[in-house]
Design a protein around this motif. Structure first.
Motif, PDB file in Angstrom:
ATOM      1  N   VAL A 142      17.852   9.050 -10.126  1.00 25.16           N
ATOM      2  CA  VAL A 142      17.448   7.698 -10.480  1.00 25.16           C
ATOM      3  C   VAL A 142      16.628   7.112  -9.346  1.00 25.16           C
ATOM      4  CG1 VAL A 142      18.189   5.389 -11.136  1.00 25.16           C
ATOM      5  CG2 VAL A 142      19.499   7.378 -11.901  1.00 25.16           C
ATOM      6  N   GLU A 143      15.373   6.782  -9.652  1.00 23.50           N
ATOM      7  CA  GLU A 143      14.487   6.184  -8.664  1.00 23.50           C
ATOM      8  C   GLU A 143      14.604   4.666  -8.692  1.00 23.50           C
ATOM      9  OE1 GLU A 143      12.118   9.636 -10.631  1.00 23.50           O
ATOM     10  OE2 GLU A 143      13.468   8.021 -11.255  1.00 23.50           O
ATOM     11  N   SER A 144      14.314   4.058  -7.566  1.00 22.75           N
ATOM     12  CA  SER A 144      14.261   2.614  -7.474  1.00 22.75           C
ATOM     13  C   SER A 144      13.338   2.230  -6.331  1.00 22.75           C
ATOM     14  CB  SER A 144      15.652   2.015  -7.260  1.00 22.75           C
ATOM     15  OG  SER A 144      16.216   2.461  -6.036  1.00 22.75           O
ATOM     16  N   GLY A 145      12.936   0.965  -6.311  1.00 22.90           N
ATOM     17  CA  GLY A 145      12.131   0.454  -5.215  1.00 22.90           C
ATOM     18  C   GLY A 145      10.677   0.220  -5.536  1.00 22.90           C
ATOM     19  N   GLY A 146      10.252   0.571  -6.731  1.00 20.27           N
ATOM     20  CA  GLY A 146       8.868   0.353  -7.096  1.00 20.27           C
ATOM     21  C   GLY A 146       8.574  -1.116  -7.313  1.00 20.27           C
ATOM     22  N   GLY A 147       7.298  -1.423  -7.420  1.00 21.33           N
ATOM     23  CA  GLY A 147       6.896  -2.795  -7.636  1.00 21.33           C
ATOM     24  C   GLY A 147       5.425  -2.995  -7.377  1.00 21.33           C
ATOM     25  N   LEU A 148       5.043  -4.252  -7.271  1.00 20.25           N
ATOM     26  CA  LEU A 148       3.664  -4.638  -7.014  1.00 20.25           C
ATOM     27  C   LEU A 148       3.496  -4.979  -5.542  1.00 20.25           C
ATOM     28  CD1 LEU A 148       0.806  -5.454  -8.004  1.00 20.25           C
ATOM     29  CD2 LEU A 148       1.755  -7.734  -8.436  1.00 20.25           C
ATOM     30  N   VAL A 149       2.480  -4.405  -4.937  1.00 17.03           N
ATOM     31  CA  VAL A 149       2.216  -4.654  -3.525  1.00 17.03           C
ATOM     32  C   VAL A 149       0.709  -4.734  -3.309  1.00 17.03           C
ATOM     33  CG1 VAL A 149       2.203  -2.199  -2.937  1.00 17.03           C
ATOM     34  CG2 VAL A 149       2.737  -3.893  -1.172  1.00 17.03           C
ATOM     35  N   GLN A 150       0.294  -5.527  -2.343  1.00 11.76           N
ATOM     36  CA  GLN A 150      -1.121  -5.646  -2.021  1.00 11.76           C
ATOM     37  C   GLN A 150      -1.596  -4.446  -1.220  1.00 11.76           C
ATOM     38  OE1 GLN A 150      -2.079  -9.339  -0.122  1.00 11.76           O
ATOM     39  NE2 GLN A 150      -1.258 -10.592  -1.773  1.00 11.76           N
ATOM     40  N   PRO A 151      -2.875  -4.130  -1.309  1.00 14.18           N
ATOM     41  CA  PRO A 151      -3.408  -3.048  -0.481  1.00 14.18           C
ATOM     42  C   PRO A 151      -3.071  -3.279   0.985  1.00 14.18           C
ATOM     43  CG  PRO A 151      -5.020  -3.706  -2.099  1.00 14.18           C
ATOM     44  CD  PRO A 151      -3.898  -4.704  -2.189  1.00 14.18           C
ATOM     45  N   GLY A 152      -2.666  -2.217   1.645  1.00 13.66           N
ATOM     46  CA  GLY A 152      -2.256  -2.309   3.033  1.00 13.66           C
ATOM     47  C   GLY A 152      -0.781  -2.585   3.213  1.00 13.66           C
ATOM     48  N   GLY A 153      -0.105  -2.908   2.141  1.00 17.32           N
ATOM     49  CA  GLY A 153       1.308  -3.202   2.200  1.00 17.32           C
ATOM     50  C   GLY A 153       2.170  -1.958   2.202  1.00 17.32           C
ATOM     51  N   SER A 154       3.479  -2.186   2.156  1.00 12.82           N
ATOM     52  CA  SER A 154       4.438  -1.089   2.239  1.00 12.82           C
ATOM     53  C   SER A 154       5.505  -1.209   1.168  1.00 12.82           C
ATOM     54  CB  SER A 154       5.117  -1.073   3.614  1.00 12.82           C
ATOM     55  OG  SER A 154       4.182  -0.933   4.661  1.00 12.82           O
ATOM     56  N   LEU A 155       6.016  -0.075   0.767  1.00 12.16           N
ATOM     57  CA  LEU A 155       7.149   0.018  -0.141  1.00 12.16           C
ATOM     58  C   LEU A 155       7.969   1.234   0.238  1.00 12.16           C
ATOM     59  CD1 LEU A 155       5.767  -0.657  -3.752  1.00 12.16           C
ATOM     60  CD2 LEU A 155       7.370  -2.092  -2.478  1.00 12.16           C
ATOM     61  N   THR A 156       9.257   1.153   0.001  1.00 12.93           N
ATOM     62  CA  THR A 156      10.128   2.299   0.189  1.00 12.93           C
ATOM     63  C   THR A 156      10.839   2.596  -1.118  1.00 12.93           C
ATOM     64  OG1 THR A 156      10.500   1.850   2.541  1.00 12.93           O
ATOM     65  CG2 THR A 156      12.100   3.253   1.424  1.00 12.93           C
ATOM     66  N   LEU A 157      10.662   3.806  -1.601  1.00 12.30           N
ATOM     67  CA  LEU A 157      11.317   4.245  -2.814  1.00 12.30           C
ATOM     68  C   LEU A 157      12.591   5.003  -2.470  1.00 12.30           C
ATOM     69  CD1 LEU A 157       8.247   5.614  -4.819  1.00 12.30           C
ATOM     70  CD2 LEU A 157       9.112   3.264  -4.676  1.00 12.30           C
ATOM     71  N   SER A 158      13.577   4.874  -3.335  1.00  9.99           N
ATOM     72  CA  SER A 158      14.828   5.588  -3.169  1.00  9.99           C
ATOM     73  C   SER A 158      15.109   6.416  -4.407  1.00  9.99           C
ATOM     74  CB  SER A 158      15.991   4.616  -2.932  1.00  9.99           C
ATOM     75  OG  SER A 158      15.799   3.854  -1.765  1.00  9.99           O
ATOM     76  N   CYS A 159      15.768   7.529  -4.210  1.00  6.30           N
ATOM     77  CA  CYS A 159      16.183   8.389  -5.313  1.00  6.30           C
ATOM     78  C   CYS A 159      17.625   8.789  -5.084  1.00  6.30           C
ATOM     79  CB  CYS A 159      15.286   9.625  -5.400  1.00  6.30           C
ATOM     80  SG  CYS A 159      15.809  10.832  -6.637  1.00  6.30           S
ATOM     81  N   ALA A 160      18.491   8.327  -5.959  1.00  4.02           N
ATOM     82  CA  ALA A 160      19.909   8.640  -5.865  1.00  4.02           C
ATOM     83  C   ALA A 160      20.248   9.790  -6.804  1.00  4.02           C
ATOM     84  CB  ALA A 160      20.744   7.415  -6.207  1.00  4.02           C
ATOM     85  N   ALA A 161      20.906  10.796  -6.273  1.00  6.38           N
ATOM     86  CA  ALA A 161      21.289  11.967  -7.051  1.00  6.38           C
ATOM     87  C   ALA A 161      22.776  11.932  -7.371  1.00  6.38           C
ATOM     88  CB  ALA A 161      20.950  13.248  -6.297  1.00  6.38           C
ATOM     89  N   SER A 162      23.115  12.365  -8.571  1.00  2.00           N
ATOM     90  CA  SER A 162      24.505  12.436  -8.984  1.00  2.00           C
ATOM     91  C   SER A 162      24.697  13.629  -9.913  1.00  2.00           C
ATOM     92  CB  SER A 162      24.944  11.147  -9.669  1.00  2.00           C
ATOM     93  OG  SER A 162      24.168  10.900 -10.830  1.00  2.00           O
ATOM     94  N   GLY A 163      25.940  13.907 -10.245  1.00  2.00           N
ATOM     95  CA  GLY A 163      26.244  15.055 -11.074  1.00  2.00           C
ATOM     96  C   GLY A 163      26.564  16.267 -10.222  1.00  2.00           C
ATOM     97  N   ASN A 164      26.159  17.429 -10.688  1.00  4.65           N
ATOM     98  CA  ASN A 164      26.395  18.672  -9.952  1.00  4.65           C
ATOM     99  C   ASN A 164      25.299  18.871  -8.916  1.00  4.65           C
ATOM    100  OD1 ASN A 164      28.681  19.301 -11.547  1.00  4.65           O
ATOM    101  ND2 ASN A 164      27.360  20.182 -13.126  1.00  4.65           N
TER     102      ASN A 164
END
Length: 129
Positions: free
Chosen positions: A5-27
């Protein structure tokens, strides 16, 4: 089964920053390799990065080198993609991917969708002023 499951996306201006996360579960205990992949309308699918428990090397597509950094927190079963100096060209749906393969290949194997056996649903990243 492995769930991502990914999270952290969104709208950002050029030159900006974002950090995406991916949580793993199950086997997840057999998972050794995790990567990020992206797809924008009108563009080809593109492997963004790859990291593995089996090697101490990370891989990046040329267009994101230096600007993007992938890392993981094994205790939390989470992988991250830190994105800096974002450009409009980075706009895409970003997918987290994983596989049991030991290592990212080192010859570009990780850039192909067929390399990964498990996929998240994606998170939208839009870079626009």
């Amino acid at each position: 089964q492995v769930f991502l499951v990914e999270s952290g996306g969104g709208l950002v201006q050029p030159g900006g920053s974002l950090t995406l996360s991916c949580a793993a579960s199950g086997n997840i205990f057999s998972i050794t390799t995790m990567g990020w992949y992206r797809h924008a309308p009108g563009k080809e699918h593109e492997g963004v990065s790859c990291l593995s428990n089996s090697d101490d090397t990370t891989y990046y597509v040329d267009s994101v080198k230096v600007r993007f950094t992938t890392s993981s927190d094994s205790s939390k079963n989470t992988v991250f993609l830190e994105m800096k100096s974002l450009k409009p060209e980075d706009t895409a749906v970003y997918f987290c991917a994983a596989d049991v393969i030991s290592g990212c290949g080192g010859l570009g194997e990780w850039r192909q969708k067929r390399f990964y056996g498990y996929w998240g649903q994606g998170t939208q990243v839009t870079v626009s002023s």
